[in-house]
Write an enzyme that holds these catalytic residues in place. Structure first.
Site, PDB file in Angstrom:
ATOM      1  N   SER A 137       0.757  -1.239   0.118  1.00 47.59           N
ATOM      2  CA  SER A 137       0.016  -0.010   0.138  1.00 47.59           C
ATOM      3  C   SER A 137       0.823   1.172   0.237  1.00 47.59           C
ATOM      4  O   SER A 137       1.745   1.440   0.792  1.00 47.59           O
ATOM      5  CB  SER A 137      -0.874   0.027   1.295  1.00 47.59           C
ATOM      6  N   LYS A 163      -1.407  -0.978  -4.316  1.00 43.75           N
ATOM      7  CA  LYS A 163      -2.549  -0.118  -3.833  1.00 43.75           C
ATOM      8  C   LYS A 163      -2.281   1.234  -3.728  1.00 43.75           C
ATOM      9  O   LYS A 163      -1.074   1.549  -3.026  1.00 43.75           O
ATOM     10  CB  LYS A 163      -3.092  -0.654  -2.693  1.00 43.75           C
ATOM     11  N   LYS A 165      -3.331   5.026  -2.548  1.00 46.23           N
ATOM     12  CA  LYS A 165      -4.395   5.754  -1.995  1.00 46.23           C
ATOM     13  C   LYS A 165      -4.884   7.066  -2.806  1.00 46.23           C
ATOM     14  O   LYS A 165      -3.814   7.680  -3.342  1.00 46.23           O
ATOM     15  CB  LYS A 165      -3.925   6.582  -0.707  1.00 46.23           C
ATOM     16  N   ASP A 190      -7.322   2.892  -3.369  1.00 47.55           N
ATOM     17  CA  ASP A 190      -8.051   3.091  -2.122  1.00 47.55           C
ATOM     18  C   ASP A 190      -8.525   4.332  -1.932  1.00 47.55           C
ATOM     19  O   ASP A 190      -7.667   5.463  -1.526  1.00 47.55           O
ATOM     20  CB  ASP A 190      -7.276   2.513  -0.937  1.00 47.55           C
ATOM     21  N   GLU A 215     -11.321   0.481  -3.735  1.00 43.13           N
ATOM     22  CA  GLU A 215     -11.777   0.150  -2.099  1.00 43.13           C
ATOM     23  C   GLU A 215     -12.433   1.315  -1.555  1.00 43.13           C
ATOM     24  O   GLU A 215     -11.912   2.455  -1.540  1.00 43.13           O
ATOM     25  CB  GLU A 215     -10.331  -0.195  -1.477  1.00 43.13           C
ATOM     26  N   ASP A 240     -14.442  -1.916   2.534  1.00 41.41           N
ATOM     27  CA  ASP A 240     -13.640  -2.106   3.777  1.00 41.41           C
ATOM     28  C   ASP A 240     -14.477  -1.568   5.036  1.00 41.41           C
ATOM     29  O   ASP A 240     -14.839  -2.244   5.731  1.00 41.41           O
ATOM     30  CB  ASP A 240     -12.431  -0.938   3.469  1.00 41.41           C
ATOM     31  N   LYS A 264     -10.271  -6.834   7.875  1.00 46.75           N
ATOM     32  CA  LYS A 264      -9.558  -6.418   8.811  1.00 46.75           C
ATOM     33  C   LYS A 264      -9.873  -7.061  10.059  1.00 46.75           C
ATOM     34  O   LYS A 264     -11.064  -6.846  10.511  1.00 46.75           O
ATOM     35  CB  LYS A 264      -9.203  -5.165   8.870  1.00 46.75           C
ATOM     36  N   GLY A 292      -4.657  -3.746   5.930  1.00 48.14           N
ATOM     37  CA  GLY A 292      -3.430  -3.633   6.802  1.00 48.14           C
ATOM     38  C   GLY A 292      -3.904  -2.318   7.605  1.00 48.14           C
ATOM     39  O   GLY A 292      -4.665  -1.499   7.114  1.00 48.14           O
TER      40      GLY A 292
END
Length: 369
Positions: A137, A163, A165, A190, A215, A240, A264, A292
Site C-alpha cells: 500500500s 495499492k 491511496k 483505495d 476500495e 472495507d 481487517k 492492513g
C-alpha cells in the site's frame, strides 16, 4: 483454559516515512499491545489497531483501553475459556460495537489457545496455505513522480499488487500516469471514503484503466449508495470500512454493493467473526483479501494467519516489517520473498515477542489479575 493475568501496554513505534491517506498523515503508530498469560505461564499476544483519533472509525486507543479495562478483561479473568469462539459468541456478545477492543483481547486468546495445542494459529483456524501472496500500500505522496519511483522499488522487491491511496484531485491523473509506465501490473485504488455519488463520473473515469478494484470510495457506513455506484462501474468495488460484521457482509452482498470484501481482523471484531465472513463470502463467490492498519509484527502475524484461509485469493497489505519500522517488536521480523510470506509453522502466531524491544517502545503498562 484459565487466564491468570492480562497486561496492556501503550506502545509507540515511529514510522520510517510518513503515511498519508485521504483523512490525514501518520508519522508514528501508537497502539495497545495485549498479553494474556495462562496459569502455566504461557503468553498469548495481539494488538489493538485503533488509532489515536477517531478517523478510520469511531474507536480510539483511549476508548479501547477503557473497554478492555472496565468490561472485557474482567469477563475474561472471571471465566474459564474452552475455545476462543466463546468470547465472540457468548461472553462479549452483550457489549455493543467496540470491535477493535474485542479483537485485541480475542486475538491474544487465540494465540494462547494455539500454543496450548502446540499448533500454528493458521492451522488451528483452518488455514491451508504454506505461503501467502502480498501486495503493498502506497500513501499519497508529494508528486506523481515520487509515487512512480516508489512503485518501481516495490515491484523490484517482488510485491504482487500495488495499492494507491486516492482522493478527489489525486486520482484519474495519477492512475493514468501509472498505467502509462506500468500497463500490466495488478493495480488498485483505495479512497478511504473520500467520494460521494456526486463524483460518480470521476470514479467511472477510472474504468478504462482495468483496476483490480476501487476500495471504499463512498461513506464509511454506507452500503446503499455503493450498490448504486457499483451498478454504474465496471471496476469492482471493494468494501472495507462499511463491513463490521457478518450481517453487514450478508446485506452488502445481497444488495450488490461490492464484488470484493477486505477483511481487517480488528474492524470486524476478531478472528472468529473473520472466519464467519470468510465462509459466507466463499459460499457467495466473493473474493477476499486482508487489509492492513500499520500493525507491528504482532498484528502482522495475525494477518498472515487469517490470510491462510482458502478464500483469501487476492494479495493483501501485509508487507515486510522493514517497510515501516526501523526495528519490529518480534523475532524474526516479517519478511517478503518474491511477493510471498511463508506461513509460520511454529505454535501460535509463529513469531516470538521480543520483551526487550517491547520494553523499549512501551509508554505505559498495567497488569490485571
Amino acid at each position: 483454559m484459565k487466564i491468570k493475568r492480562v497486561i496492556l501496554r501503550h506502545m509507540k513505534l515511529d514510522l520510517l516515512t510518513p503515511f498519508t491517506t485521504s483523512f490525514g498523515t501518520e508519522y508514528d503508530r501508537e497502539f495497545i499491545l495485549v498479553e494474556v498469560i495462562s496459569e502455566d505461564g504461557i503468553s498469548g499476544w495481539a494488538e489493538s489497531v485503533a488509532m489515536l483519533d477517531p478517523l478510520y472509525n469511531e474507536e480510539t486507543l483511549k476508548s479501547n483501553w477503557h473497554i478492555l479495562e472496565d468490561y472485557l478483561i474482567p469477563i475474561l479473568l472471571q471465566n474459564t475459556i474452552n475455545h476462543p469462539d466463546q468470547l465472540t459468541e457468548h461472553y462479549f456478545q452483550h457489549i455493543r460495537g467496540n470491535y477493535m477492543a474485542k479483537a485485541a483481547l480475542e486475538g491474544a486468546v487465540w494465540d494462547l489457545y494455539a500454543k496450548m495445542q502446540m499448533a500454528p494459529l493458521a492451522t488451528v483456524i483452518g488455514g491451508m496455505k504454506k505461503t501467502i501472496d502480498v501486495g503493498v500500500s502506497i500513501g499519497i505522496k508529494e508528486s506523481i513522480e515520487e509515487t512512480l519511483e516508489i512503485i518501481g522499488q516495490r515491484l523490484s522487491e517482488g510485491y504482487k499488487r500495488v495499492k494507491l491511496k486516492i482522493k478527489p484531485g489525486w486520482d484519474v491523473e495519477l492512475i493514468d500516469r501509472v498505467r502509462q509506465i506500468h500497463p500490466e501490473i495488478p493495480l488498485m485504488a483505495d479512497a478511504n471514503s473520500a467520494y460521494t455519488l456526486n463524483d460518480i463520473d470521476r470514479l467511472a473515469a477510472l474504468d478504462p484503466y482495468h483496476l483490480m478494484m476501487i476500495e471504499q470510495p463512498l461513506a464509511y457506513n454506507d452500503i446503499i449508495d455503493h450498490a448504486e455506484l457499483q451498478a454504474r462501474l465496471t471496476t469492482p468495488i471493494c468494501l472495507d470500512e462499511s463491513i463490521h460484521s457478518l450481517e453487514d457482509a450478508r446485506k452488502a452482498i445481497k444488495l450488490g454493493s461490492c464484488k470484493i470484501i477486505n477483511i481487517k481482523i480488528g474492524r470486524v471484531g476478531g478472528i472468529t467473526p473473520s472466519r464467519k465472513i470468510h465462509d459466507l463470502c466463499q459460499s457467495e463467490g466473493i473474493p477476499l483479501w486482508c487489509g492492513g492498519m500499520l500493525e507491528s509484527g504482532i498484528g502482522r502475524a495475525h494477518n498472515i494467519a487469517i490470510t491462510s484461509l482458502p478464500n483469501f485469493v487476492l494479495p493483501g497489505d501485509t508487507a515486510a516489517s522493514s517497510l515501516y519500522w526501523a526495528e519490529d517488536i518480534i523475532e524474526p521480523e516479517v519478511t517478503v520473498e518474491n511477493g510471498t510470506i511463508k506461513v509460520p509453522i511454529q505454535p501460535g502466531i509463529g513469531y516470538e515477542a521480543s520483551l526487550e524491544k517491547i520494553e523499549k517502545y512501551t509508554i505505559s503498562s498495567k497488569i490485571y489479575k
